[in-house]
Design an enzyme around this catalytic site. Sequence first.
Site, mmCIF file in Angstrom:
data_model
loop_
_atom_site.group_PDB
_atom_site.id
_atom_site.type_symbol
_atom_site.label_atom_id
_atom_site.label_comp_id
_atom_site.label_asym_id
_atom_site.label_seq_id
_atom_site.Cartn_x
_atom_site.Cartn_y
_atom_site.Cartn_z
ATOM 1 N N GLY A 1 -8.791 18.381 -35.869
ATOM 2 C CA GLY A 1 -9.463 17.216 -36.437
ATOM 3 C C GLY A 1 -9.954 17.476 -37.843
ATOM 4 O O GLY A 1 -9.833 16.631 -38.732
ATOM 5 N N LEU A 2 -10.498 18.672 -38.078
ATOM 6 C CA LEU A 2 -10.952 19.031 -39.419
ATOM 7 C C LEU A 2 -9.769 19.099 -40.381
ATOM 8 O O LEU A 2 -9.842 18.630 -41.518
ATOM 9 C CB LEU A 2 -11.678 20.374 -39.376
ATOM 10 C CG LEU A 2 -12.228 20.865 -40.713
ATOM 11 C CD1 LEU A 2 -13.289 19.906 -41.237
ATOM 12 C CD2 LEU A 2 -12.807 22.272 -40.567
ATOM 13 N N ASP B 1 -13.732 32.440 -37.066
ATOM 14 C CA ASP B 1 -13.081 31.135 -37.009
ATOM 15 C C ASP B 1 -13.814 30.160 -36.106
ATOM 16 O O ASP B 1 -13.634 28.950 -36.222
ATOM 17 C CB ASP B 1 -11.645 31.286 -36.502
ATOM 18 C CG ASP B 1 -10.746 31.940 -37.536
ATOM 19 O OD1 ASP B 1 -11.125 31.924 -38.716
ATOM 20 O OD2 ASP B 1 -9.688 32.471 -37.161
ATOM 21 N N ASP C 1 0.825 -1.211 0.000
ATOM 22 C CA ASP C 1 0.000 0.000 0.000
ATOM 23 C C ASP C 1 0.863 1.266 0.000
ATOM 24 O O ASP C 1 0.344 2.362 0.131
ATOM 25 C CB ASP C 1 -0.909 0.026 1.238
ATOM 26 C CG ASP C 1 -2.208 -0.752 0.996
ATOM 27 O OD1 ASP C 1 -2.341 -1.314 -0.099
ATOM 28 O OD2 ASP C 1 -3.048 -0.807 1.895
#
Length: 538
Positions: free
Chosen positions: A413-414, A278, A36
């Site tokens: 991503g685009l 944008d 632990d």
Amino acid sequence: MQLTLWTYEGPPHVGAMRVATAMRDVHYVLHAPQGDTYADLLFTMIERLPRRPPVTYTTFQARDLGGDTAELFKDAARQAVARFKPAAMLVGSSCTAELIQDDPGGLAQALQLPIPVVALELPSYQRKENWGASETFYQLCRHLVHKPTERQPKARPTCNILGPSALGFRHRDDVKEITQLLNQLGVDVAVVAPLNACVADIQKLADADFNVVLYPEIGLSAAQWLQRQFDQPFTKTVPLGSRATRDFIAEVCALTGLTQPAQDPDNAHATWYAKSVDSTYLTGKRVYIFGDATHAVAAARIASQEMGFEVVGLGTYSREFAREVRDCAKGLGIEALITDDYLEVEDQIQALQPELILGTQMERHIAKRQGIPCAVISAPVHVQDFPARYAPQMGFEGANVLFDTWVHPLMMGLEEHLIGMFREDFEFHAGAAPSHLGSTRPAADISPPLPAPPQAHTAVTPIPSSAPPLSGTSANLLTTQAASNQATWSIEAEKELGKIPFFVRGKARRNTERFAQDLGVATITVETLYDAKAHYSR
């Protein structure tokens, strides 16, 4: 207790470690078996602290259980005081040591140590990490805070900042940002606790005019106790996001009688960016949110009110604050998910197919598996979310950081999708000369790679990640059954599917397969793909 691969929160003694490690002269003696003892791993490898956590373990082994484990604890406590010379000591048990019922509090009391000793009763099998941190800080306040002397008139009002701790999500930078904001309003910060506080700081908490609760999961219980005992008010608004920061400023000014600023500071860029050209194409993006209650509720409000996203899912693992999350979800017209099982979260994400996930380290992994952009907004987090740079989440500068963190995965991503779409174009293939050099430079000698013909895709019924491994015969049978029930994809349809942005491609595939199955279509063609799109767009 449910055994899982991951957990959102550790046991409550980990929360006590976070408070002890945050402070400068408090030591934690933990009755715990060998195995632990992982505090060093948490704080020096994940948070990258330049010092070891102030935790001493008794580290008993199996062979010690037949002897006197209580004596082991007393020896560890004496040695910790002699070696580290703390101003106060916390004592308690880990989840395993709790079962042998040695009573660390009573044992420490019998030692008559020359420093204050705070015994922690942390029920490991009913409570978890954030509650453990909250209870530890509350008990420290109960044992150490002195009754305030008669308050003298001050040139400026004073406050304490309560809640930041070790291993907290951006706590270091949030404290700096909110301290600057309070100073600009005309308020002096007397004590920040437990982060970087000492015992003397805790003792004088009641001397301040009011408290600022930045992280209710850790600081709220202590603030409520200070209000009951010393009539010390505290703020209810957490300054996450531009609107919440303005509300926080208004609340502080109401408590102190100060004049509220007429306009936002010059560094409040997020509001303007959210309205810029944008960003407008991001309006209506479907977002899923999961985390601790404070950050999840704040993220839902920022996403829906400041960025124009559509919140399609909201949840938390903080059961103590489930009411607040449910109320927020109700206002958004959805039902909150209250769970500490990441598999339930993954199932809901898979069903909702959002375009952005705002979550914890767990949701980062889920998003990676499902090909969905993700930004981390809450603990538990990993080493990359303890940056060397200044990156607060609170205040106006925090709103700027949130805007960048949430919007950039969508924009990148685009961009990646567009690059993928034109990868085989005569101008952009791997052998083409760089476009910015014009036509004078000869193309590279690398011929354009011929794309491998896509294989016909057979949809297979997904196996739940919690299911046991299938034998070879069972797996083959499952595949055969799925193949007989699901349509296959033609080469042209697979190619057309690849033109769909990756962050919604999974949803398009599932919808098309469902559409084909309902109509009894054996092979999905390009026409089937567009018929399904028209069907689900109604």
